[in-house]
Motif scaffolding. Structure first.
Motif, PDB file in Angstrom:
ATOM      1  N   LYS A   1      46.766  23.468  50.489  1.00 26.72           N
ATOM      2  CA  LYS A   1      47.667  24.604  50.576  1.00 26.72           C
ATOM      3  C   LYS A   1      47.524  25.503  49.352  1.00 26.72           C
ATOM      4  CE  LYS A   1      52.494  25.729  51.406  1.00 26.72           C
ATOM      5  NZ  LYS A   1      53.861  25.224  51.535  1.00 26.72           N
ATOM      6  N   GLU A   2      47.441  24.878  48.167  1.00 22.42           N
ATOM      7  CA  GLU A   2      47.258  25.646  46.938  1.00 22.42           C
ATOM      8  C   GLU A   2      45.936  26.411  46.962  1.00 22.42           C
ATOM      9  OE1 GLU A   2      47.615  22.929  43.730  1.00 22.42           O
ATOM     10  OE2 GLU A   2      49.805  22.773  43.866  1.00 22.42           O
ATOM     11  N   GLU A   3      44.887  25.659  47.423  1.00 20.82           N
ATOM     12  CA  GLU A   3      43.581  26.325  47.505  1.00 20.82           C
ATOM     13  C   GLU A   3      43.637  27.480  48.504  1.00 20.82           C
ATOM     14  OE1 GLU A   3      40.795  23.319  48.486  1.00 20.82           O
ATOM     15  OE2 GLU A   3      40.733  22.461  46.464  1.00 20.82           O
ATOM     16  N   SER A   4      44.351  27.205  49.635  1.00 18.69           N
ATOM     17  CA  SER A   4      44.499  28.255  50.628  1.00 18.69           C
ATOM     18  C   SER A   4      45.239  29.454  50.037  1.00 18.69           C
ATOM     19  CB  SER A   4      45.242  27.704  51.836  1.00 18.69           C
ATOM     20  OG  SER A   4      45.509  28.704  52.756  1.00 18.69           O
ATOM     21  N   GLU A   5      46.286  29.160  49.260  1.00 18.25           N
ATOM     22  CA  GLU A   5      47.039  30.229  48.598  1.00 18.25           C
ATOM     23  C   GLU A   5      46.153  30.978  47.611  1.00 18.25           C
ATOM     24  OE1 GLU A   5      50.331  32.576  47.811  1.00 18.25           O
ATOM     25  OE2 GLU A   5      50.004  31.083  49.390  1.00 18.25           O
TER      26      GLU A   5
ATOM     27  N   LYS B   1      41.407  36.713  48.365  1.00 20.00           N
ATOM     28  CA  LYS B   1      41.108  37.655  49.441  1.00 20.00           C
ATOM     29  C   LYS B   1      41.846  38.970  49.210  1.00 20.00           C
ATOM     30  CE  LYS B   1      41.093  38.065  54.452  1.00 20.00           C
ATOM     31  NZ  LYS B   1      41.489  37.477  55.725  1.00 20.00           N
ATOM     32  N   GLU B   2      43.141  38.865  48.833  1.00 25.31           N
ATOM     33  CA  GLU B   2      43.918  40.074  48.546  1.00 25.31           C
ATOM     34  C   GLU B   2      43.300  40.850  47.383  1.00 25.31           C
ATOM     35  OE1 GLU B   2      47.891  38.803  47.864  1.00 25.31           O
ATOM     36  OE2 GLU B   2      48.363  38.529  49.998  1.00 25.31           O
ATOM     37  N   GLU B   3      42.929  40.112  46.326  1.00 23.58           N
ATOM     38  CA  GLU B   3      42.290  40.774  45.190  1.00 23.58           C
ATOM     39  C   GLU B   3      40.972  41.426  45.604  1.00 23.58           C
ATOM     40  OE1 GLU B   3      41.887  37.821  42.207  1.00 23.58           O
ATOM     41  OE2 GLU B   3      43.999  37.855  41.633  1.00 23.58           O
TER      42      GLU B   3
ATOM     43  N   SER C   1      38.059  46.097  46.851  1.00 24.09           N
ATOM     44  CA  SER C   1      37.340  46.921  47.819  1.00 24.09           C
ATOM     45  C   SER C   1      37.971  48.306  47.922  1.00 24.09           C
ATOM     46  CB  SER C   1      37.357  46.224  49.180  1.00 24.09           C
ATOM     47  OG  SER C   1      36.728  46.997  50.140  1.00 24.09           O
ATOM     48  N   GLU C   2      39.319  48.333  47.951  1.00 22.57           N
ATOM     49  CA  GLU C   2      40.010  49.616  47.985  1.00 22.57           C
ATOM     50  C   GLU C   2      39.734  50.417  46.724  1.00 22.57           C
ATOM     51  OE1 GLU C   2      44.079  48.727  48.590  1.00 22.57           O
ATOM     52  OE2 GLU C   2      43.839  48.154  50.702  1.00 22.57           O
ATOM     53  N   VAL C   3      39.787  49.724  45.575  1.00 20.42           N
ATOM     54  CA  VAL C   3      39.494  50.391  44.303  1.00 20.42           C
ATOM     55  C   VAL C   3      38.070  50.933  44.310  1.00 20.42           C
ATOM     56  CG1 VAL C   3      39.124  49.993  41.842  1.00 20.42           C
ATOM     57  CG2 VAL C   3      41.194  49.124  42.942  1.00 20.42           C
ATOM     58  N   LYS C   4      37.158  50.116  44.848  1.00 21.54           N
ATOM     59  CA  LYS C   4      35.764  50.553  44.928  1.00 21.54           C
ATOM     60  C   LYS C   4      35.630  51.788  45.807  1.00 21.54           C
ATOM     61  CE  LYS C   4      31.134  48.804  45.844  1.00 21.54           C
ATOM     62  NZ  LYS C   4      30.343  47.682  46.363  1.00 21.54           N
ATOM     63  N   GLU C   5      36.337  51.752  46.968  1.00 19.41           N
ATOM     64  CA  GLU C   5      36.312  52.915  47.856  1.00 19.41           C
ATOM     65  C   GLU C   5      36.891  54.141  47.158  1.00 19.41           C
ATOM     66  OE1 GLU C   5      38.378  51.797  51.357  1.00 19.41           O
ATOM     67  OE2 GLU C   5      36.746  50.542  52.137  1.00 19.41           O
ATOM     68  N   GLU C   6      38.039  53.934  46.463  1.00 16.23           N
ATOM     69  CA  GLU C   6      38.645  55.048  45.732  1.00 16.23           C
ATOM     70  C   GLU C   6      37.701  55.553  44.648  1.00 16.23           C
ATOM     71  OE1 GLU C   6      42.330  53.613  44.300  1.00 16.23           O
ATOM     72  OE2 GLU C   6      43.337  53.720  46.248  1.00 16.23           O
ATOM     73  N   SER C   7      37.045  54.593  43.972  1.00 14.41           N
ATOM     74  CA  SER C   7      36.084  54.977  42.946  1.00 14.41           C
ATOM     75  C   SER C   7      34.936  55.781  43.546  1.00 14.41           C
ATOM     76  CB  SER C   7      35.550  53.722  42.253  1.00 14.41           C
ATOM     77  OG  SER C   7      34.539  54.037  41.337  1.00 14.41           O
ATOM     78  N   GLU C   8      34.479  55.352  44.726  1.00 16.13           N
ATOM     79  CA  GLU C   8      33.411  56.079  45.421  1.00 16.13           C
ATOM     80  C   GLU C   8      33.882  57.481  45.811  1.00 16.13           C
ATOM     81  OE1 GLU C   8      29.655  56.654  47.017  1.00 16.13           O
ATOM     82  OE2 GLU C   8      30.407  55.062  45.726  1.00 16.13           O
TER      83      GLU C   8
END
Length: 195
Positions: A53-57, A63-65, A70-77
Motif C-alpha cells: 500500500k505504501e509503495e502504491s501510495e 505518478k502525480e509528480e 509533464s505539465e511543467v514540461k508542456e508549459e515550458s515547451e
C-alpha cells in the motif's frame, strides 16, 4: 516402591484423567501454535500489504509528480514557443523599422532628385536667359553699331552735300574745298563713333 511401580504399570492400560488433560492441552497448544503461526502469517501478509500500500501510495505520488512534471514540461515547451514567437515578432518589428527607415531615405532621395531636377531646370533656364542676355547684348551692340553706321552714313551724306556745295562753286579755288573738308572732320571728331 516396587509396589507403587507395579501399580502404575498395572493401570497403564487405562488412560488417566491427567493424561487426557495433558493431551487436550497439547492439542490446544498445537492449535494455538498453528493459530499463532497463522496470525504471524497474517501479520506478515498485513505488513506486506501495508508495504504494498505504501509503495502504491509512493507510486501514485510519483505518478502525480510525473504528471506535474509533464505539465511543467508542456508549459515550458509552450513558453519556449512563445519566446520564439516573441523573438520572431521582435525581428519582424526590427525589419519593419528598417523598411520604414529605407522608405524614409527613399522619400528623401526622391525629394533630392526632384530638387535636383528643379535645379537642373533652373540651371537650363538660367543658361537660356544668359544666352538670351548675350544675344540681347549682341543685338544692342549691333543696333548701336547700326545707329553709328546710320549716323556715319548721314554724316557722309552731309559731307558729300557740303562737298558738292562748296567744291563745285564756280570761281573758287580748289583749296577752299579741302578747307571745308577739314572743318567738317574737326566737327566730326567732337562726336566719337563707337565701332
Amino acid at each position: 516402591m516396587v509396589f507403587v511401580k507395579e501399580e502404575i504399570e498395572e493401570n497403564s492400560s487405562e488412560p488417566e484423567p491427567w493424561r487426557i488433560i495433558k493431551h487436550e492441552e497439547q492439542t490446544e497448544l498445537i492449535e494455538r501454535k498453528e493459530e499463532s503461526e497463522e496470525l504471524s502469517e497474517v501479520k506478515e501478509e498485513s505488513e506486506e500489504l501495508s508495504e504494498v500500500k505504501e509503495e502504491s501510495e509512493e507510486l501514485r505520488e510519483v505518478k502525480e509528480e510525473s504528471e506535474e512534471l509533464s505539465e511543467v514540461k508542456e508549459e515550458s515547451e509552450e513558453l519556449r514557443e512563445v519566446k520564439e514567437e516573441s523573438e520572431e515578432l521582435r525581428e519582424v518589428e526590427e525589419e519593419s523599422e528598417e523598411l520604414r527607415e529605407v522608405e524614409e531615405e527613399s522619400e528623401e532621395l526622391r525629394e533630392v532628385e526632384e530638387e535636383s531636377e528643379e535645379l537642373s531646370e533652373v540651371k537650363e533656364k538660367s543658361e537660356e536667359l544668359r544666352e538670351v542676355k548675350e544675344e540681347s547684348e549682341e543685338l544692342r551692340e549691333v543696333e548701336e553699331e547700326s545707329e553709328e553706321l546710320r549716323e556715319v552714313k548721314e554724316e557722309s551724306e552731309e559731307l558729300r552735300e557740303v562737298k558738292e556745295e562748296h567744291c563745285v562753286k564756280p570761281g573758287e579755288k580748289p583749296l577752299s574745298c579741302s578747307k571745308t573738308k577739314n572743318k567738317f572732320l574737326k566737327k566730326r571728331k567732337e562726336k566719337p563713333i563707337n565701332l
